[in-house]
Design a protein around this motif. Sequence first.
Motif, PDB file in Angstrom:
ATOM      1  N   PHE A 121      -6.846   1.491  -5.977  1.00 53.25           N
ATOM      2  CA  PHE A 121      -7.259   2.838  -5.572  1.00 53.25           C
ATOM      3  C   PHE A 121      -7.267   2.930  -4.052  1.00 53.25           C
ATOM      4  O   PHE A 121      -6.734   3.870  -3.459  1.00 53.25           O
ATOM      5  CB  PHE A 121      -8.650   3.142  -6.146  1.00 53.25           C
ATOM      6  CG  PHE A 121      -9.169   4.507  -5.802  1.00 53.25           C
ATOM      7  CD1 PHE A 121      -8.848   5.612  -6.576  1.00 53.25           C
ATOM      8  CD2 PHE A 121      -9.987   4.691  -4.696  1.00 53.25           C
ATOM      9  CE1 PHE A 121      -9.322   6.874  -6.246  1.00 53.25           C
ATOM     10  CE2 PHE A 121     -10.470   5.949  -4.354  1.00 53.25           C
ATOM     11  CZ  PHE A 121     -10.143   7.043  -5.139  1.00 53.25           C
ATOM     12  N   MET A 122      -7.857   1.923  -3.399  1.00 56.94           N
ATOM     13  CA  MET A 122      -7.924   1.922  -1.934  1.00 56.94           C
ATOM     14  C   MET A 122      -6.522   1.771  -1.335  1.00 56.94           C
ATOM     15  O   MET A 122      -6.274   2.187  -0.210  1.00 56.94           O
ATOM     16  CB  MET A 122      -8.820   0.785  -1.432  1.00 56.94           C
ATOM     17  CG  MET A 122     -10.277   0.903  -1.870  1.00 56.94           C
ATOM     18  SD  MET A 122     -11.031   2.518  -1.529  1.00 56.94           S
ATOM     19  CE  MET A 122     -11.081   2.484   0.260  1.00 56.94           C
ATOM     20  N   ARG A 123      -5.619   1.153  -2.103  1.00 53.80           N
ATOM     21  CA  ARG A 123      -4.257   0.923  -1.607  1.00 53.80           C
ATOM     22  C   ARG A 123      -3.272   2.013  -2.012  1.00 53.80           C
ATOM     23  O   ARG A 123      -2.098   1.963  -1.699  1.00 53.80           O
ATOM     24  CB  ARG A 123      -3.755  -0.445  -2.097  1.00 53.80           C
ATOM     25  CG  ARG A 123      -4.634  -1.614  -1.659  1.00 53.80           C
ATOM     26  CD  ARG A 123      -3.894  -2.936  -1.633  1.00 53.80           C
ATOM     27  NE  ARG A 123      -3.389  -3.390  -2.911  1.00 53.80           N
ATOM     28  CZ  ARG A 123      -2.086  -3.514  -3.203  1.00 53.80           C
ATOM     29  NH1 ARG A 123      -1.167  -3.177  -2.333  1.00 53.80           N
ATOM     30  NH2 ARG A 123      -1.730  -3.971  -4.389  1.00 53.80           N
ATOM     31  N   ASN A 124      -3.754   3.009  -2.747  1.00 53.54           N
ATOM     32  CA  ASN A 124      -2.878   4.112  -3.173  1.00 53.54           C
ATOM     33  C   ASN A 124      -1.619   3.632  -3.894  1.00 53.54           C
ATOM     34  O   ASN A 124      -0.486   4.085  -3.613  1.00 53.54           O
ATOM     35  CB  ASN A 124      -2.497   4.985  -1.967  1.00 53.54           C
ATOM     36  CG  ASN A 124      -3.496   6.105  -1.718  1.00 53.54           C
ATOM     37  OD1 ASN A 124      -3.448   7.150  -2.363  1.00 53.54           O
ATOM     38  ND2 ASN A 124      -4.439   5.864  -0.817  1.00 53.54           N
ATOM     39  N   ILE A 125      -1.818   2.709  -4.822  1.00 57.42           N
ATOM     40  CA  ILE A 125      -0.690   2.231  -5.623  1.00 57.42           C
ATOM     41  C   ILE A 125      -0.383   3.254  -6.724  1.00 57.42           C
ATOM     42  O   ILE A 125      -1.270   3.695  -7.436  1.00 57.42           O
ATOM     43  CB  ILE A 125      -1.018   0.870  -6.275  1.00 57.42           C
ATOM     44  CG1 ILE A 125      -1.359  -0.173  -5.217  1.00 57.42           C
ATOM     45  CG2 ILE A 125       0.137   0.401  -7.167  1.00 57.42           C
ATOM     46  CD1 ILE A 125      -0.250  -0.496  -4.257  1.00 57.42           C
ATOM     47  N   LYS A 126       0.883   3.592  -6.853  1.00 58.59           N
ATOM     48  CA  LYS A 126       1.306   4.542  -7.881  1.00 58.59           C
ATOM     49  C   LYS A 126       1.962   3.791  -9.040  1.00 58.59           C
ATOM     50  O   LYS A 126       2.523   2.717  -8.859  1.00 58.59           O
ATOM     51  CB  LYS A 126       2.326   5.532  -7.300  1.00 58.59           C
ATOM     52  CG  LYS A 126       1.776   6.385  -6.181  1.00 58.59           C
ATOM     53  CD  LYS A 126       2.784   7.414  -5.703  1.00 58.59           C
ATOM     54  CE  LYS A 126       3.818   6.857  -4.751  1.00 58.59           C
ATOM     55  NZ  LYS A 126       3.307   6.569  -3.400  1.00 58.59           N
ATOM     56  N   MET A 127       1.906   4.415 -10.190  1.00 59.33           N
ATOM     57  CA  MET A 127       2.575   3.819 -11.350  1.00 59.33           C
ATOM     58  C   MET A 127       3.396   4.900 -12.029  1.00 59.33           C
ATOM     59  O   MET A 127       2.888   5.980 -12.328  1.00 59.33           O
ATOM     60  CB  MET A 127       1.518   3.268 -12.295  1.00 59.33           C
ATOM     61  CG  MET A 127       2.095   2.497 -13.417  1.00 59.33           C
ATOM     62  SD  MET A 127       1.167   0.956 -13.622  1.00 59.33           S
ATOM     63  CE  MET A 127       2.346   0.065 -14.596  1.00 59.33           C
ATOM     64  N   ASP A 170       0.849  -1.194   0.000  1.00 60.82           N
ATOM     65  CA  ASP A 170       0.000   0.000   0.000  1.00 60.82           C
ATOM     66  C   ASP A 170       0.889   1.251   0.000  1.00 60.82           C
ATOM     67  O   ASP A 170       1.842   1.340   0.781  1.00 60.82           O
ATOM     68  CB  ASP A 170      -0.884   0.041   1.244  1.00 60.82           C
ATOM     69  CG  ASP A 170      -1.985  -1.010   1.208  1.00 60.82           C
ATOM     70  OD1 ASP A 170      -1.901  -1.952   0.398  1.00 60.82           O
ATOM     71  OD2 ASP A 170      -2.928  -0.879   2.013  1.00 60.82           O
ATOM     72  N   GLY A 171       0.557   2.184  -0.866  1.00 64.26           N
ATOM     73  CA  GLY A 171       1.328   3.415  -0.945  1.00 64.26           C
ATOM     74  C   GLY A 171       2.610   3.287  -1.749  1.00 64.26           C
ATOM     75  O   GLY A 171       3.322   4.269  -1.923  1.00 64.26           O
ATOM     76  N   GLY A 172       2.889   2.091  -2.259  1.00 66.38           N
ATOM     77  CA  GLY A 172       4.107   1.860  -3.028  1.00 66.38           C
ATOM     78  C   GLY A 172       3.947   2.191  -4.507  1.00 66.38           C
ATOM     79  O   GLY A 172       2.875   2.595  -4.962  1.00 66.38           O
ATOM     80  N   THR A 173       5.033   1.997  -5.238  1.00 66.54           N
ATOM     81  CA  THR A 173       5.063   2.416  -6.637  1.00 66.54           C
ATOM     82  C   THR A 173       5.555   1.304  -7.554  1.00 66.54           C
ATOM     83  O   THR A 173       6.512   0.604  -7.224  1.00 66.54           O
ATOM     84  CB  THR A 173       5.998   3.636  -6.811  1.00 66.54           C
ATOM     85  OG1 THR A 173       5.618   4.655  -5.886  1.00 66.54           O
ATOM     86  CG2 THR A 173       5.929   4.192  -8.227  1.00 66.54           C
ATOM     87  N   VAL A 174       4.892   1.176  -8.687  1.00 61.24           N
ATOM     88  CA  VAL A 174       5.384   0.325  -9.760  1.00 61.24           C
ATOM     89  C   VAL A 174       6.174   1.210 -10.727  1.00 61.24           C
ATOM     90  O   VAL A 174       5.656   2.210 -11.216  1.00 61.24           O
ATOM     91  CB  VAL A 174       4.222  -0.358 -10.517  1.00 61.24           C
ATOM     92  CG1 VAL A 174       4.746  -1.125 -11.727  1.00 61.24           C
ATOM     93  CG2 VAL A 174       3.443  -1.282  -9.583  1.00 61.24           C
ATOM     94  N   GLY A 175       7.433   0.844 -10.973  1.00 59.16           N
ATOM     95  CA  GLY A 175       8.226   1.543 -11.986  1.00 59.16           C
ATOM     96  C   GLY A 175       8.249   0.670 -13.227  1.00 59.16           C
ATOM     97  O   GLY A 175       8.820  -0.412 -13.214  1.00 59.16           O
ATOM     98  N   ARG A 176       7.616   1.118 -14.275  1.00 58.02           N
ATOM     99  CA  ARG A 176       7.517   0.262 -15.465  1.00 58.02           C
ATOM    100  C   ARG A 176       8.532   0.700 -16.511  1.00 58.02           C
ATOM    101  O   ARG A 176       8.610   1.878 -16.846  1.00 58.02           O
ATOM    102  CB  ARG A 176       6.110   0.269 -16.058  1.00 58.02           C
ATOM    103  CG  ARG A 176       5.614   1.635 -16.530  1.00 58.02           C
ATOM    104  CD  ARG A 176       4.338   1.492 -17.376  1.00 58.02           C
ATOM    105  NE  ARG A 176       3.821   2.788 -17.804  1.00 58.02           N
ATOM    106  CZ  ARG A 176       3.008   2.965 -18.829  1.00 58.02           C
ATOM    107  NH1 ARG A 176       2.591   1.927 -19.540  1.00 58.02           N
ATOM    108  NH2 ARG A 176       2.590   4.171 -19.169  1.00 58.02           N
ATOM    109  N   VAL A 177       9.308  -0.238 -17.006  1.00 57.74           N
ATOM    110  CA  VAL A 177      10.231   0.055 -18.093  1.00 57.74           C
ATOM    111  C   VAL A 177      10.203  -1.009 -19.179  1.00 57.74           C
ATOM    112  O   VAL A 177      10.850  -0.836 -20.218  1.00 57.74           O
ATOM    113  CB  VAL A 177      11.692   0.248 -17.599  1.00 57.74           C
ATOM    114  CG1 VAL A 177      11.794   1.487 -16.715  1.00 57.74           C
ATOM    115  CG2 VAL A 177      12.201  -0.983 -16.877  1.00 57.74           C
ATOM    116  N   GLY A 178       9.469  -2.093 -18.963  1.00 57.03           N
ATOM    117  CA  GLY A 178       9.294  -3.076 -20.031  1.00 57.03           C
ATOM    118  C   GLY A 178       8.482  -2.442 -21.154  1.00 57.03           C
ATOM    119  O   GLY A 178       7.400  -1.901 -20.896  1.00 57.03           O
ATOM    120  N   VAL A 179       9.009  -2.462 -22.381  1.00 58.75           N
ATOM    121  CA  VAL A 179       8.329  -1.767 -23.485  1.00 58.75           C
ATOM    122  C   VAL A 179       6.899  -2.301 -23.598  1.00 58.75           C
ATOM    123  O   VAL A 179       6.670  -3.480 -23.848  1.00 58.75           O
ATOM    124  CB  VAL A 179       9.080  -1.963 -24.812  1.00 58.75           C
ATOM    125  CG1 VAL A 179       8.356  -1.239 -25.941  1.00 58.75           C
ATOM    126  CG2 VAL A 179      10.500  -1.413 -24.684  1.00 58.75           C
TER     127      VAL A 179
END
Lengths: 344, 344
Positions: free
Chosen positions: B281-287, B259-268
């Motif tokens: 949304f409830m977990r405040n996941i960022k991308m 919760d509150g963490g971030t996904v860093g996407r770099v795979g094309v």
Amino acid sequence: MRATLIHGPGDIRVSEVPDPKLRDATDAIVRVVRSCICGSDLWPYQSAEKSDVGSRIGHEFLGVVEEVGSGVETTKKGDLVVAPFVWADNTCDFCRQGLQTSCRHGGGWGSDETDGGQGEYVRVPFADGTLVGLPGEPDDKLLASLLTLSDVFPTGHHAAVSAGVSKGDTVAVVGDGAVGLSAVLAATRLGAERVILLGRHTDRTDLGREFGATDVVAERGDEAIEKVRELTGGDGVHAALECVGYEQAVHTAIGVTRDGGTVGRVGVSQYESVPLDAGTFMRNIKMAGGVAPARNYIEDLLPDVLEGKIQPGKVFDRTIGMDEIPDGYRAMMDREALKVLIAP
Amino acid sequence: MRATLIHGPGDIRVSEVPDPKLRDATDAIVRVVRSCICGSDLWPYQSAEKSDVGSRIGHEFLGVVEEVGSGVETTKKGDLVVAPFVWADNTCDFCRQGLQTSCRHGGGWGSDETDGGQGEYVRVPFADGTLVGLPGEPDDKLLASLLTLSDVFPTGHHAAVSAGVSKGDTVAVVGDGAVGLSAVLAATRLGAERVILLGRHTDRTDLGREFGATDVVAERGDEAIEKVRELTGGDGVHAALECVGYEQAVHTAIGVTRDGGTVGRVGVSQYESVPLDAGTFMRNIKMAGGVAPARNYIEDLLPDVLEGKIQPGKVFDRTIGMDEIPDGYRAMMDREALKVLIAP
């Protein structure tokens, strides 16, 4: 006491329920002085399952502490307090990082044998962690703005903070509901130089202008994207605040965001996925936000409200007593009222 | 000169093409000393339209400046330089904010009459902005690690930076390709305390462990999510680095994020949308993340490479000459090679 229950779609009733009692040592009982109806209450208002028993509803309130448990240390009987829209211990690791909505021991009003916010009294778990004390005896006018600290204003603020709004930024706000207008106010407060409000209800966008919107875009969907890009020299905005919750609104928010910019989403998500496609990958569009940890923001926002620098309470355009709550829901659903204040 | 062209799915040819010439005053001509094949080259390798003429391919190279235009100021003939995988003026507002992939005047190798990276020479637009000079005459061994600064290592680094990896964090890396392994190295370098690598190819995950992975999870999909949650006391990770590009990998990355963490996407991205649903949304996941502005990171990463503190070049497990390039593609496609280095 009297409290509001939802019994099915469009079926809101104000009924007699048992008076709340202290259950845990860390509880307090609060007499509600002001409450209100949230845009998010309209989701169950449209879709709740029919039930004779009904479920408590309402999650925004401000009131006076009537009684505290033996383990309550800082909250005192007689305190005027505002409650964020979830309760939380405010001591666990999630709370300490400012994410009280993910508190390890928290929960929502009306669930787990607490009361809903739209009633006369509420049993408040973790009173010291949950409640924020308000100084003295503010006048009636200030109460409306103080009540917004419970949910709607911190939610707009969360959109702006999540999207990293800072001084000089160009910001777009998608949605002219009470949250969208709060987001306009929050972005302006954080120093945004230009705030483009996407909305088509003139009475609402007028309040948006009062809150700091520099431009209003009435178009929708791809036309709105085109218009915002036109207004920003083709580039789009540093931050787009999504305050609706429909996939179309997210699509618009992403479309108006400048390369490297962020969408701050706070509209309660009615979607399963968001269109972060290959184009947004090449543009490094970020997405942040979610349910707002209001508790984390109240102390930060409070001084500006108390000093009258900002008046987020202007989102309330109707005040009702408890008997009128069913009609208050109808009025918000029919867009006859922007946001309804309840004075029990 | 000789250069690599793609003529259709699986159809890579090394052919004679015209020698590049200076076109604009800010151009340089670089003789390629090292180049390589990128995982992202395998997308056109699978899907390119058939063409007799073919298209130049390759976007990672390191070489020696042979000639500079009259407007080139800092880059000199004889300089050893590394080129990021897009060219950019490095002066526009996007470049100044570190997003050279969105440069107002930039472009990709092999397009707009530049050359691809997998050839003997390349015409480099905006030589002063695009190229980063390397000191002296590094030995052959160092060249491989220096070449990774062109794309693969900054791409892994971008995942970690975008996800906000910082000291003490728990990080998951989805994918054990060269980018995933680079992300492990980058997260470790940024101070992550625990790095969980999701991958099932032992030879690759072994290198991942060498790069700093503390745990390896061979499971996939929901089983992988369950396993990572088990490893993290049920909470998930602060940052999940998505280094594959399939929706399934994004789903996994989101699922393992705290919760509150971030996904860093770099795979094309091979997907149209990402599953950021009501739960996230409830977990405040960022991308965050996207195509990596390698140019922005090279100077920051260079010292650690030169000092031998990190050896990102270990992702290369095969070195070939130009004649073998078609087979190099095949080997990477068949997962026979992790990443192929080209010494023209």
